[in-house]
Design an enzyme around this catalytic site. Structure first.
Site, mmCIF file in Angstrom:
data_model
loop_
_atom_site.group_PDB
_atom_site.id
_atom_site.type_symbol
_atom_site.label_atom_id
_atom_site.label_comp_id
_atom_site.label_asym_id
_atom_site.label_seq_id
_atom_site.Cartn_x
_atom_site.Cartn_y
_atom_site.Cartn_z
ATOM 1 N N LEU A 1 17.886 16.964 38.702
ATOM 2 C CA LEU A 1 18.680 18.133 38.313
ATOM 3 C C LEU A 1 20.181 17.840 38.238
ATOM 4 O O LEU A 1 20.711 17.043 39.007
ATOM 5 C CB LEU A 1 18.431 19.280 39.295
ATOM 6 C CG LEU A 1 16.966 19.718 39.420
ATOM 7 C CD1 LEU A 1 16.812 20.802 40.482
ATOM 8 C CD2 LEU A 1 16.412 20.203 38.087
ATOM 9 N N GLY B 1 23.699 21.081 34.112
ATOM 10 C CA GLY B 1 23.057 21.815 33.007
ATOM 11 C C GLY B 1 21.958 22.717 33.549
ATOM 12 O O GLY B 1 21.883 23.914 33.233
ATOM 13 N N HIS B 2 21.102 22.150 34.401
ATOM 14 C CA HIS B 2 20.037 22.953 35.026
ATOM 15 C C HIS B 2 20.649 24.070 35.874
ATOM 16 O O HIS B 2 20.166 25.200 35.880
ATOM 17 C CB HIS B 2 19.161 22.078 35.922
ATOM 18 C CG HIS B 2 18.428 20.990 35.198
ATOM 19 N ND1 HIS B 2 18.695 19.659 35.404
ATOM 20 C CD2 HIS B 2 17.449 21.028 34.272
ATOM 21 C CE1 HIS B 2 17.891 18.917 34.647
ATOM 22 N NE2 HIS B 2 17.128 19.726 33.944
ATOM 23 N N SER C 1 22.827 15.618 31.033
ATOM 24 C CA SER C 1 21.429 15.271 30.793
ATOM 25 C C SER C 1 20.961 14.370 31.923
ATOM 26 O O SER C 1 21.740 13.565 32.441
ATOM 27 C CB SER C 1 21.322 14.524 29.458
ATOM 28 O OG SER C 1 20.109 13.818 29.382
HETATM 29 P P1 AMP Z 1 14.773 19.024 31.279
HETATM 30 O O1 AMP Z 1 14.720 18.871 32.751
HETATM 31 O O2 AMP Z 1 15.604 17.990 30.594
HETATM 32 O O3 AMP Z 1 13.390 19.153 30.677
HETATM 33 O O4 AMP Z 1 15.512 20.402 30.973
HETATM 34 C C1 AMP Z 1 15.074 21.599 31.535
HETATM 35 C C2 AMP Z 1 15.808 22.730 30.859
HETATM 36 O O5 AMP Z 1 17.211 22.586 31.059
HETATM 37 C C3 AMP Z 1 15.592 22.784 29.334
HETATM 38 O O6 AMP Z 1 15.468 24.127 28.924
HETATM 39 C C4 AMP Z 1 16.843 22.150 28.808
HETATM 40 O O7 AMP Z 1 17.184 22.571 27.496
HETATM 41 C C5 AMP Z 1 17.871 22.632 29.809
HETATM 42 N N1 AMP Z 1 19.037 21.755 29.817
HETATM 43 C C6 AMP Z 1 19.066 20.416 29.916
HETATM 44 N N2 AMP Z 1 20.338 19.955 29.840
HETATM 45 C C7 AMP Z 1 21.124 21.040 29.679
HETATM 46 C C8 AMP Z 1 22.540 21.246 29.539
HETATM 47 N N3 AMP Z 1 23.392 20.228 29.538
HETATM 48 N N4 AMP Z 1 22.992 22.510 29.386
HETATM 49 C C9 AMP Z 1 22.134 23.562 29.387
HETATM 50 N N5 AMP Z 1 20.800 23.442 29.521
HETATM 51 C C10 AMP Z 1 20.299 22.202 29.667
#
Ligand code: AMP
Length: 270
Positions: free
Chosen positions: A29, A32-33, A181
């Site tokens: 995490l 963004g999360h 990310s």
């Molecule tokens: P992930 O863990 O990469 O699968 O992401 C989980 C959720 O967090 C998804 O809905 C992503 O689009 C969102 N997410 C990932 N990175 C960001 C970010 N930098 N800003 C906003 N949401 C994000």
């Protein structure tokens, strides 16, 4: 904070909860999360975060294995943010039951990432569908950073008449403009520096494209980005976010990119 690892148990625990806000993640995490969590906190629903690195959406076992994981740190962070429930299912928990809904993959899956990652979005839709069938939330929080994923989940929900409200969340960026990310953790200092420069170039060029639409050559932008020393640009495209097509003059658009720094694949849309 209740941490639940088992499908049947979570169904039992959530049975009485009517208004759940759900944030699916693959863990590792970052801010963004956290921005999704903060947005979800604005209403009074209980919040459930899932952490599941979904093998079905990776091209091969090596990619799946090398995805960054840090469950101990993640749980501490979620605890700090006073999350109500964390769901940590096993692969068997997710994939060993028959779903109600059929996976619907809209044709928008054929472009951008879908073009280069065969099977990826089927895996994404499959896992999100399974998670929402288990959790049955009222709202789901999804990031616009993964715009194509967001649209395809939306289309799947609509096709299957799944009545979960999708809350679209803005991309959270670091102070240099780079989208947060989990994959950024795999970058060396030099690669991180390049990624930040890519973000800056994209932002700047969006303004230039708006001014010179029609005369602007996307290849110039490609050249500028490549000269930073990155391995490969997989795609660089303009898209109208509503029509999902190449924008006409004066239409709003984003620049979509996927590129590699070493073995790390990054995506963004600006
Ligand atoms: P992930 O863990 O990469 O699968 O992401 C989980 C959720 O967090 C998804 O809905 C992503 O689009 C969102 N997410 C990932 N990175 C960001 C970010 N930098 N800003 C906003 N949401 C994000």
């Amino acid at each position: 904070m209740k941490v639940i690892k088992n499908r049947k148990k979570i169904k039992r625990i959530l049975k009485g909860s009517k208004s759940l806000s759900f944030i699916p993640t693959m863990g590792s995490l970052h801010n963004g999360h956290i921005s999704l969590i903060k947005k979800a906190k604005r209403d009074k629903n209980k919040i459930i975060v899932s952490i599941f690195v979904n093998p079905k959406q990776f091209k091969n076992n090596r990619d799946y294995k090398s995805y960054p994981r840090n469950i101990y740190k993640d749980l501490n962070l979620l605890k700090k943010h006073k999350i109500d429930f964390v769901f940590l299912p096993s692969i068997k928990d997710i994939y060993s039951y028959k779903t109600k809904n059929k996976i619907y993959l809209n044709k928008f899956s054929k472009t951008l990432c879908g073009k280069y990652r065969p099977g990826h979005f089927e895996g994404v839709i499959d896992v999100v569908n399974r998670l929402v069938e288990i959790i049955n939330p009222k709202k789901i929080y999804l990031g616009k950073k993964d715009f194509q994923q967001l649209i395809l989940i939306k289309k799947h929900f609509s096709k299957n008449n799944i009545k979960i409200k999708i809350i679209e969340c803005n991309t959270y960026r670091d102070s240099f403009g780079l989208a947060e990310s989990s994959r950024n953790k795999s970058l060396s200092d030099n690669q991180l520096d390049i990624a930040r420069k890519v973000a800056k170039i994209l932002k700047k060029n969006k303004i230039i494209i708006k001014r010179n639409f029609g005369n602007y050559k996307l290849n110039n932008l490609k050249r500028q980005i490549k000269s930073l020393g990155l391995n490969k640009i997989e795609y660089l495209k303009l898209l109208n976010l509503k029509t999902l097509k190449y924008p006409k003059i004066n239409e709003k658009f984003n620049i979509f990119i996927a590129y590699y720094l070493g073995k790390t694949r990054l995506i963004d849309n600006v």
